[in-house]
Design an enzyme around this catalytic site. Structure first.
Site, short mmCIF file in Angstrom:
data_model
loop_
_atom_site.label_atom_id
_atom_site.label_comp_id
_atom_site.label_asym_id
_atom_site.label_seq_id
_atom_site.Cartn_x
_atom_site.Cartn_y
_atom_site.Cartn_z
N THR A 73 0.82 -1.21 0.00
CA THR A 73 0.00 0.00 0.00
C THR A 73 0.85 1.25 0.00
OG1 THR A 73 -1.81 -1.13 1.07
CG2 THR A 73 -1.77 1.23 1.35
N TYR A 80 -7.79 0.12 -3.89
CA TYR A 80 -6.69 0.68 -4.68
C TYR A 80 -5.81 -0.46 -5.19
CZ TYR A 80 -4.62 -0.41 -0.20
OH TYR A 80 -4.25 -1.07 0.93
N SER A 91 1.40 -7.61 -0.62
CA SER A 91 2.15 -8.56 0.20
C SER A 91 1.34 -9.77 0.64
CB SER A 91 2.80 -7.88 1.41
OG SER A 91 1.88 -7.69 2.45
N THR A 138 1.59 -4.26 4.30
CA THR A 138 1.49 -4.52 5.74
C THR A 138 0.96 -5.92 6.07
OG1 THR A 138 -0.72 -3.53 5.81
CG2 THR A 138 1.16 -2.08 6.28
N ASP A 139 0.32 -6.59 5.10
CA ASP A 139 -0.33 -7.87 5.41
C ASP A 139 0.66 -8.93 5.92
OD1 ASP A 139 -2.68 -6.72 4.66
OD2 ASP A 139 -3.00 -7.93 2.86
N LYS A 175 0.50 -7.31 12.97
CA LYS A 175 -0.57 -6.41 12.51
C LYS A 175 -1.82 -6.72 13.32
CE LYS A 175 -2.89 -4.80 8.31
NZ LYS A 175 -2.96 -4.84 6.84
N GLU A 200 -0.22 -31.80 27.73
CA GLU A 200 -0.69 -33.19 27.85
C GLU A 200 0.46 -34.17 27.64
OE1 GLU A 200 -3.92 -33.33 28.51
OE2 GLU A 200 -4.07 -31.16 28.22
N1 ASP Z 1 -2.72 -5.73 0.98
C1 ASP Z 1 -1.70 -4.70 1.18
C2 ASP Z 1 -0.36 -5.40 1.20
O1 ASP Z 1 -0.07 -6.09 2.14
C3 ASP Z 1 -1.97 -4.00 2.45
C4 ASP Z 1 -0.96 -2.96 2.85
O2 ASP Z 1 0.12 -2.81 2.33
O3 ASP Z 1 -1.31 -2.23 3.81
O4 ASP Z 1 0.40 -5.26 0.25
#
Ligand code: ASP
Length: 329
Positions: free
Chosen positions: A13, A27, A60, A93-94, A166, A286
């Site tokens: 992003t 976007y 990402s 960010t993903d 995140k 366990e």
């Molecule tokens: N879907 C985007 C990515 O991970 C989200 C972001 O960058 O905030 O590339």
């Protein structure tokens, strides 16, 4: 003399372009190339001699092991030349936290590597990308960042690659380390550190991906009420090398999935218990888990436990060695 900082761009992003300035969703991620990104933030050249390089241009969510290997190899190459003082990786960010942890274990050297990104596309009003990029360059150029492992810098906060995650799908203050805390801030432009991560990383890591073309196949299976053997058996049939079971509570496994996971370890597939809870440490529980040779994932999130198991399996299948690694990294 200004430090030399290299920016490696991967998309996301921070390089996202929308049709209108009010759009913060819908976007195209990774639409803007590195030169345009750098031109938009000329302030970075007051801090450092900055050069850019495009590694890939992806959203990402589509990150691959191959790109991780390319990125780690490139960073190690750049540092081996000696003329670069720090590296910033721009990233979606993903999966930013996963790439950060992978690099934390595969980059060798003490020089700063800082990942940054943005939650709002570059074309949005009040986009967070420009300030995040500027601050990431400040962190990468700062002497106090040396030896701290791979860092994640967004929203005026500095976090460790190992622990950050995140936490919100939309807000700009999404990267957190809820219980162990952030490492520091970028206070009015100055990076200030208050703590450090204690686990092995970078120059102290035993993992070396030089020359590797692919990583071992490790899948994550998410535990839930009503779980069964379907995904575990599918993983066994797909010849995976390892399984991370993101269990309930303390890495607890539904009895039906447990039977299937026993079939996996009987075939020498390494099974690591992790937790879907999000905080806390998975500890031995366990007796049946120990009998079935399931390992404990410490306090790593399932997605980070997967990375450590992949790297562990590049070196050994020995369970006590892998157990040691989960205590040290
Ligand atoms: N879907 C985007 C990515 O991970 C989200 C972001 O960058 O905030 O590339």
């Amino acid at each position: 003399m200004k430090p030399n900082i290299k920016i490696l761009a991967t998309g996301g992003t921070i390089a996202g372009r929308a049709k209108i300035s009010t759009a913060t969703t819908g976007y195209t991620a990774g639409a803007i190339e590195i030169d345009e990104l750098l031109n938009a933030v000329p302030e970075i050249y007051e801090i450092a001699n900055v050069t850019g390089e495009q590694i890939c241009s992806i959203d990402s969510k589509d990150m691959t092991d191959e790109i991780w290997l390319k990125l780690a190899t490139r960073i190690n190459e750049i540092f081996s030349r000696g003329d670069v003082d720090g590296i910033v990786v721009t990233h979606g960010t993903d999966t930013l936290e996963e790439t950060a942890y992978f690099l934390n274990l595969t980059v060798h050297g003490d020089k700063p590597v800082v990942l940054t990104g943005a939650m709002r596309p570059a074309t949005a009003i009040s986009s967070d990308g420009a300030m995040n990029l500027l601050n990431a360059v400040r962190v990468a150029a700062n002497k106090n960042s040396v030896g701290k492992g791979v860092l994640v810098a967004l929203n005026d906060e500095i976090n460790s690659a190992r622990e950050v995650t995140k936490t919100n799908t939309l807000t700009v203050n999404t990267f957190k380390n809820f219980e162990l805390g952030l490492l520091g801030y970028v206070n009015a432009g100055t990076p200030e550190f208050y703590r450090t991560s204690t686990r092995r990383h970078t120059s102290n890591s035993e993992f070396d991906v030089t020359g590797l073309k692919k990583l071992p196949l490790v899948k994550i299976i998410y535990g839930h009420a009503g779980d069964d053997e379907i995904f575990v058996d599918a993983a066994i049939n797909a010849n995976v090398d390892g399984i991370i079971y993101a269990g309930t509570g303390n890495g607890s496994i539904h009895v039906n999935a447990e039977k299937a996971l026993a079939r996996a370890t009987a075939k020498n597939i390494v099974v690591v218990r992790s937790s879907r809870v999000g905080n806390g440490t998975v500890i031995p529980a366990e007796k049946s888990y120990a009998e079935k040779n399931f390992l404990d994932g410490d306090n790593l999130s399932p997605q980070k436990a997967r990375i450590l198991l992949q790297l562990a399996l590049t070196k050994t299948n020995n369970l006590s060695e892998i157990r040691r690694m989960f205590k040290q990294y």
